[in-house]
Design a protein around this motif. Structure first.
Motif, PDB file in Angstrom:
ATOM      1  N   ARG A 110       0.839  -1.197   0.000  1.00 15.77           N
ATOM      2  CA  ARG A 110       0.000   0.000   0.000  1.00 15.77           C
ATOM      3  C   ARG A 110       0.874   1.247   0.000  1.00 15.77           C
ATOM      4  O   ARG A 110       1.818   1.362   0.779  1.00 15.77           O
ATOM      5  N   ARG A 135       4.516   5.435   8.204  1.00 19.21           N
ATOM      6  CA  ARG A 135       3.890   4.655   7.140  1.00 19.21           C
ATOM      7  C   ARG A 135       4.874   4.388   6.009  1.00 19.21           C
ATOM      8  O   ARG A 135       4.847   3.326   5.367  1.00 19.21           O
ATOM      9  N   THR A 167       0.597 -10.400   8.608  1.00 17.66           N
ATOM     10  CA  THR A 167      -0.458  -9.490   8.188  1.00 17.66           C
ATOM     11  C   THR A 167      -0.441  -8.237   9.043  1.00 17.66           C
ATOM     12  O   THR A 167      -0.396  -8.304  10.271  1.00 17.66           O
ATOM     13  N   TRP A 168      -0.476  -7.082   8.369  1.00 15.00           N
ATOM     14  CA  TRP A 168      -0.544  -5.811   9.098  1.00 15.00           C
ATOM     15  C   TRP A 168      -1.949  -5.629   9.655  1.00 15.00           C
ATOM     16  O   TRP A 168      -2.933  -5.670   8.910  1.00 15.00           O
ATOM     17  N   LEU A 169      -2.083  -5.454  10.958  1.00 19.25           N
ATOM     18  CA  LEU A 169      -3.377  -5.257  11.594  1.00 19.25           C
ATOM     19  C   LEU A 169      -3.762  -3.784  11.571  1.00 19.25           C
ATOM     20  O   LEU A 169      -2.953  -2.910  11.272  1.00 19.25           O
ATOM     21  N   GLU A 170      -5.014  -3.510  11.891  1.00 15.61           N
ATOM     22  CA  GLU A 170      -5.515  -2.138  11.797  1.00 15.61           C
ATOM     23  C   GLU A 170      -4.785  -1.185  12.729  1.00 15.61           C
ATOM     24  O   GLU A 170      -4.677   0.008  12.444  1.00 15.61           O
ATOM     25  N   ASP A 171      -4.281  -1.679  13.858  1.00 13.68           N
ATOM     26  CA  ASP A 171      -3.595  -0.788  14.796  1.00 13.68           C
ATOM     27  C   ASP A 171      -2.123  -0.604  14.446  1.00 13.68           C
ATOM     28  O   ASP A 171      -1.385   0.061  15.175  1.00 13.68           O
ATOM     29  N   GLY A 172      -1.674  -1.169  13.322  1.00 12.50           N
ATOM     30  CA  GLY A 172      -0.288  -1.007  12.896  1.00 12.50           C
ATOM     31  C   GLY A 172       0.639  -2.118  13.338  1.00 12.50           C
ATOM     32  O   GLY A 172       1.786  -2.183  12.890  1.00 12.50           O
ATOM     33  N   THR A 233      -1.380  -7.077   3.436  1.00  9.15           N
ATOM     34  CA  THR A 233      -1.850  -5.807   3.976  1.00  9.15           C
ATOM     35  C   THR A 233      -3.337  -5.832   4.287  1.00  9.15           C
ATOM     36  O   THR A 233      -3.849  -4.942   4.937  1.00  9.15           O
ATOM     37  N   VAL A 235      -6.922  -7.219   6.016  1.00  5.43           N
ATOM     38  CA  VAL A 235      -7.275  -7.674   7.358  1.00  5.43           C
ATOM     39  C   VAL A 235      -7.128  -9.181   7.402  1.00  5.43           C
ATOM     40  O   VAL A 235      -7.586  -9.891   6.504  1.00  5.43           O
ATOM     41  N   ARG A 257      -9.698  -5.557  22.237  1.00  6.92           N
ATOM     42  CA  ARG A 257     -10.169  -5.403  20.864  1.00  6.92           C
ATOM     43  C   ARG A 257     -11.457  -4.586  20.859  1.00  6.92           C
ATOM     44  O   ARG A 257     -12.260  -4.698  21.759  1.00  6.92           O
TER      45      ARG A 257
END
Length: 257
Positions: A110, A135, A167-172, A233, A235, A257
């Motif tokens: 991304r 980022r 896998t990159w999670l939503e919180d980084g 990248t 979820v 969570r």
């Protein structure tokens, strides 16, 4: 192709001056290269490596911006600075993609899209340091990982392939799923910890630069073990495979969570 839109004649923003003061506020040692041009197409000569598919790309495509600046840090990080159309108190800043990497290395990565920053260099530097540069570090780590771990030929039918899915999670943070105990040992040695809530080995995002280095080191260690690494990248879907038993002494953390 329609003619590009132009900025107001009374727009007094000075890209060169802003970029120079900005370079003094950012962490590290930066060199500033300013460019000024008359033709709309000329601005693309200096923006071809801009790593953005959002506001900066739109501004470049729609407007004749007149000037830009490249900020280059000692270790090679490059930033692109230009005016933000229709917002006379702001500038646009974007990361520039690393040169020399094969196009295949960028597949699935991304873009670390640029940001709008205030004309105050100190405030702009804080926004860049807190948002854009982290980022960029993550995207750069992914590209470097892809460059040294190119896609492998498909295995023979029925062959078992060991792999680690990161896998990159939503919180980084980064979650790693594996069915191989040697892979789990390699992950723990590089700073991953078992997280029961995620059902994976997780690498914190508290320090994004350290996180990027840990991803590279883990990928290299796994490769030496003959274990492939898949970096995603999206979820993370629910894991279907049985995970290895957490290693003795591995620190366990519970995440809300």
């Amino acid at each position: 192709m329609p003619a590009p839109r132009t900025l107001p004649d009374d727009d007094s923003r000075d890209v060169e001056s802003f970029a120079t003061f900005l370079s003094e506020e950012l962490p590290g040692n930066w060199t500033v290269h300013h460019h000024q041009y008359q033709r709309h197409e000329d601005q693309f000569l200096h923006a071809e490596d801009v790593w953005d598919l959002n506001d900066v790309a739109s501004a470049l495509a729609e407007y004749a911006l007149g000037s830009d600046a490249h900020l280059i840090r000692d270790e090679g990080t490059r930033l692109y600075v230009t005016l933000r159309p229709r917002h006379e108190e702001e500038f646009l800043v974007a990361a520039m993609a690393p040169s020399g990497a094969a196009p295949e290395a960028f597949v699935g990565v991304r873009e670390p899209d640029g940001i709008a920053v205030p004309a105050d260099p100190k405030r702009a530097a804080r926004a860049i340091t807190a948002d854009l540069l982290p980022r960029y570090d993550i995207a750069l780590a992914q590209v470097r990982h892809n460059a040294v771990n190119p896609p492998q030929p498909l295995p023979a039918p029925g062959a078992q392939v060991q792999q680690v899915v990161m896998t990159w999670l939503e919180d980084g943070s980064l979650a790693a799923v594996t069915t191989a105990r040697p892979a789990a040992e390699a992950l723990v040695s590089e700073g991953f910890t078992w997280d029961p809530a995620a059902s994976a080995y997780v690498l914190s995002c508290d320090d994004t630069r350290a996180q990027a280095h840990a991803v590279q080191a883990a990928g290299a260690r796994l490769a030496r073990l003959g274990i492939a690494t898949v970096l995603r990248t999206a979820v993370r879907p629910a894991a279907e495979a049985t995970l290895p038993t957490p290693l003795p002494g591995a620190r366990t953390t519970a995440r809300a969570r």
